[in-house]
Design a protein around this motif. Structure first.
Motif, PDB file in Angstrom:
ATOM      1  N   LEU A  70       0.835  -1.208   0.000  1.00 28.25           N
ATOM      2  CA  LEU A  70       0.000   0.000   0.000  1.00 28.25           C
ATOM      3  C   LEU A  70       0.868   1.257   0.000  1.00 28.25           C
ATOM      4  N   ARG A  71       1.923   1.241   0.809  1.00 29.03           N
ATOM      5  CA  ARG A  71       2.811   2.401   0.871  1.00 29.03           C
ATOM      6  C   ARG A  71       3.463   2.665  -0.482  1.00 29.03           C
ATOM      7  N   ALA A  72       3.926   1.588  -1.134  1.00 25.41           N
ATOM      8  CA  ALA A  72       4.570   1.724  -2.454  1.00 25.41           C
ATOM      9  C   ALA A  72       3.579   2.255  -3.496  1.00 25.41           C
ATOM     10  N   ALA A  73       2.311   1.894  -3.355  1.00 31.25           N
ATOM     11  CA  ALA A  73       1.290   2.317  -4.326  1.00 31.25           C
ATOM     12  C   ALA A  73       0.939   3.798  -4.182  1.00 31.25           C
ATOM     13  N   ILE A  74       0.984   4.320  -2.961  1.00 27.39           N
ATOM     14  CA  ILE A  74       0.593   5.717  -2.710  1.00 27.39           C
ATOM     15  C   ILE A  74       1.752   6.685  -2.965  1.00 27.39           C
ATOM     16  N   ARG A  75       2.983   6.228  -2.769  1.00 31.45           N
ATOM     17  CA  ARG A  75       4.154   7.126  -2.858  1.00 31.45           C
ATOM     18  C   ARG A  75       4.259   7.943  -4.148  1.00 31.45           C
ATOM     19  N   GLY A  82       3.117  17.227  -7.578  1.00 30.35           N
ATOM     20  CA  GLY A  82       4.120  18.259  -7.322  1.00 30.35           C
ATOM     21  C   GLY A  82       4.138  18.702  -5.873  1.00 30.35           C
ATOM     22  N   ILE A  83       3.929  17.737  -4.959  1.00 31.76           N
ATOM     23  CA  ILE A  83       3.956  18.066  -3.530  1.00 31.76           C
ATOM     24  C   ILE A  83       5.262  17.558  -2.923  1.00 31.76           C
ATOM     25  N   LYS A  84       6.040  18.486  -2.393  1.00 29.98           N
ATOM     26  CA  LYS A  84       7.326  18.146  -1.784  1.00 29.98           C
ATOM     27  C   LYS A  84       7.090  17.776  -0.317  1.00 29.98           C
ATOM     28  N   MET A  85       7.581  16.617   0.064  1.00 28.55           N
ATOM     29  CA  MET A  85       7.409  16.150   1.446  1.00 28.55           C
ATOM     30  C   MET A  85       8.708  16.350   2.230  1.00 28.55           C
ATOM     31  N   GLN A  86       8.622  17.050   3.352  1.00 34.23           N
ATOM     32  CA  GLN A  86       9.769  17.208   4.251  1.00 34.23           C
ATOM     33  C   GLN A  86       9.423  16.510   5.557  1.00 34.23           C
ATOM     34  N   VAL A  87      10.275  15.586   5.979  1.00 32.69           N
ATOM     35  CA  VAL A  87      10.026  14.875   7.240  1.00 32.69           C
ATOM     36  C   VAL A  87      11.123  15.225   8.231  1.00 32.69           C
ATOM     37  N   TRP A  88      10.710  15.740   9.404  1.00 28.07           N
ATOM     38  CA  TRP A  88      11.658  16.074  10.459  1.00 28.07           C
ATOM     39  C   TRP A  88      11.428  15.159  11.657  1.00 28.07           C
ATOM     40  N   GLY A  89      12.524  14.687  12.238  1.00 27.50           N
ATOM     41  CA  GLY A  89      12.435  13.901  13.484  1.00 27.50           C
ATOM     42  C   GLY A  89      12.104  12.435  13.289  1.00 27.50           C
ATOM     43  N   SER A  90      12.234  11.921  12.045  1.00 27.24           N
ATOM     44  CA  SER A  90      11.884  10.507  11.815  1.00 27.24           C
ATOM     45  C   SER A  90      12.787   9.553  12.605  1.00 27.24           C
ATOM     46  N   GLU A  91      13.972  10.065  13.028  1.00 23.67           N
ATOM     47  CA  GLU A  91      14.887   9.202  13.817  1.00 23.67           C
ATOM     48  C   GLU A  91      14.244   8.772  15.141  1.00 23.67           C
ATOM     49  N   HIS A  92      13.250   9.536  15.625  1.00 20.12           N
ATOM     50  CA  HIS A  92      12.568   9.157  16.879  1.00 20.12           C
ATOM     51  C   HIS A  92      11.894   7.790  16.752  1.00 20.12           C
ATOM     52  N   LEU A  93      11.482   7.449  15.527  1.00 24.48           N
ATOM     53  CA  LEU A  93      10.754   6.188  15.316  1.00 24.48           C
ATOM     54  C   LEU A  93      11.681   4.983  15.164  1.00 24.48           C
ATOM     55  N   ASN A  94      12.988   5.228  15.171  1.00 21.89           N
ATOM     56  CA  ASN A  94      13.951   4.129  14.999  1.00 21.89           C
ATOM     57  C   ASN A  94      14.114   3.345  16.302  1.00 21.89           C
ATOM     58  N   THR A  95      13.091   2.637  16.667  1.00 21.33           N
ATOM     59  CA  THR A  95      13.136   1.818  17.875  1.00 21.33           C
ATOM     60  C   THR A  95      12.416   0.510  17.579  1.00 21.33           C
ATOM     61  N   GLU A  96      12.878  -0.557  18.197  1.00 27.19           N
ATOM     62  CA  GLU A  96      12.319  -1.886  17.912  1.00 27.19           C
ATOM     63  C   GLU A  96      11.026  -2.152  18.670  1.00 27.19           C
ATOM     64  N   GLU A  97      10.744  -1.337  19.687  1.00 26.48           N
ATOM     65  CA  GLU A  97       9.589  -1.627  20.554  1.00 26.48           C
ATOM     66  C   GLU A  97       8.262  -1.261  19.886  1.00 26.48           C
ATOM     67  N   PRO A  98       7.158  -1.852  20.354  1.00 23.28           N
ATOM     68  CA  PRO A  98       5.843  -1.425  19.838  1.00 23.28           C
ATOM     69  C   PRO A  98       5.487  -0.048  20.381  1.00 23.28           C
ATOM     70  N   LEU A 111      -2.968  10.545   3.475  1.00 23.28           N
ATOM     71  CA  LEU A 111      -2.409   9.259   3.026  1.00 23.28           C
ATOM     72  C   LEU A 111      -0.990   9.433   2.496  1.00 23.28           C
ATOM     73  N   MET A 112      -0.765  10.536   1.764  1.00 24.70           N
ATOM     74  CA  MET A 112       0.564  10.784   1.176  1.00 24.70           C
ATOM     75  C   MET A 112       1.594  11.037   2.258  1.00 24.70           C
ATOM     76  N   GLY A 113       1.195  11.777   3.294  1.00 31.86           N
ATOM     77  CA  GLY A 113       2.108  12.037   4.406  1.00 31.86           C
ATOM     78  C   GLY A 113       2.346  10.788   5.229  1.00 31.86           C
ATOM     79  N   MET A 114       1.280  10.018   5.402  1.00 33.32           N
ATOM     80  CA  MET A 114       1.346   8.802   6.216  1.00 33.32           C
ATOM     81  C   MET A 114       2.372   7.813   5.672  1.00 33.32           C
ATOM     82  N   VAL A 115       2.340   7.600   4.337  1.00 39.77           N
ATOM     83  CA  VAL A 115       3.254   6.599   3.758  1.00 39.77           C
ATOM     84  C   VAL A 115       4.708   7.070   3.774  1.00 39.77           C
ATOM     85  N   GLU A 116       4.909   8.392   3.933  1.00 43.68           N
ATOM     86  CA  GLU A 116       6.272   8.924   4.017  1.00 43.68           C
ATOM     87  C   GLU A 116       6.917   8.574   5.344  1.00 43.68           C
ATOM     88  N   VAL A 117       6.089   8.478   6.369  1.00 42.02           N
ATOM     89  CA  VAL A 117       6.651   8.465   7.721  1.00 42.02           C
ATOM     90  C   VAL A 117       6.416   7.165   8.492  1.00 42.02           C
TER      91      VAL A 117
END
Length: 284
Positions: A70-75, A82-98, A111-117
């Motif tokens: 689904l993510r690959a289909a929406i990207r 022509g919408i530029k996506m900027q993601v800040w702070g994604s390193e916070h999600l780099n954790t193995e825990e739920p 949906l477009m923002g969701m699949v980015e992050v």
């Protein structure tokens, strides 16, 4: 062949070309027509991708791993619009825990923002009505999306309790829009408490995510849809370890305030950028 039928065919082709030319002119010069075309294309793309990918996902059966499809289909949509996506702070999600992700909800464009992050092994909680939307509902079900009946409180509480057990057992991440509905106002609606009950019951952290206002390129009220920049800010995690159900109202308000502050700052920055692009004319 009959000259009459040939003439009819030529006239029909001419009429179709004329209609196509008129549609192109409208698309380029009429913002409302342009908006409806782009929204229709967005919906058609989602339905087409769900229809194409569902048989592929069905081979694996219902699995959170199908979210990758689904993510690959929406990207690609961000490039088409022509919408530029900027993601800040994604390193916070780099954790193995739920964990539980809470995010503001403005439009189907989220949906477009969701699949980015969203990371791997992350599924949204969605309203039950989505399940009955043909191949889109089937694709969502196959991707492990959790459905909730917002009109039946007892059922919703049951789903939250069940999900709290599942996310720890299967090491899942869950994304919820706590406003409960789309909102393009200047601030956020009051938050529903389901996401916070879930995080506290599962004793997992919450990651708030704020998507910047779409005002400068998208508005369903003003029928505007142009190209632009969307900023997504991932805030540091908020722990729920040791909290109990009596702490849920305060936790809800703490998270909402943190998100509203970031959203307001983003809105102010956007307006500042617009003023810089269009400075007021000097007085005579």
């Amino acid at each position: 062949s009959c000259p009459g039928s040939t003439m009819e065919a030529v006239l029909l082709q001419g009429l179709l070309l004329l209609l196509l030319f008129a549609a192109l002119l409208l698309y380029q010069h009429n913002a409302t027509f342009n908006y409806f075309c782009k929204v229709a294309f967005f919906n058609c793309w989602v339905v087409a991708m769900a229809t194409l990918l569902s048989p592929l996902a069905a081979l694996r059966g219902r699995s959170v791993e199908n979210m990758k499809l689904l993510r690959a289909a929406i990207r690609p949509l961000k490039h088409l619009y022509g919408i530029k996506m900027q993601v800040w702070g994604s390193e916070h999600l780099n954790t193995e825990e739920p964990y539980v992700i809470v995010c503001n909800h403005q439009a189907s464009l989220d949906l477009m923002g969701m699949v980015e992050v969203i990371p791997d092994r992350c599924v949204p909680i969605a309203k039950k009505e989505l399940m009955y939307m043909g191949t889109v509902g089937w694709a969502c079900w196959l991707s492990g999306i959790i459905f909730i009946d917002r009109h039946k409180r007892g059922d919703a509480i049951g789903v939250i309790s069940q999900t709290a057990k599942t996310i720890r057992r299967e090491n899942l991440r869950v994304l919820i829009f706590p406003e409960g509905t789309r909102n393009q106002d200047k601030s956020m609606l009051p938050f529903k408490r389901g996401a916070f009950h879930l995080a506290v019951q599962a004793q997992v952290p919450i990651f708030p995510i704020v998507i910047s206002p779409y005002w400068d390129f998208f508005s369903s009220k003003d029928k505007k849809f142009t190209s632009g920049t969307c900023t997504i800010q991932v805030l540091p995690k908020i722990e729920t370890q040791g909290l109990s159900l009596k702490d849920v109202p305060e936790l809800t308000e703490t998270v909402r305030k943190a998100m509203v502050d970031v959203f307001s700052e983003m809105a102010a920055n956007q307006q500042g950028d617009q003023r810089a692009e269009h400075p007021p004319l000097p007085c005579c």
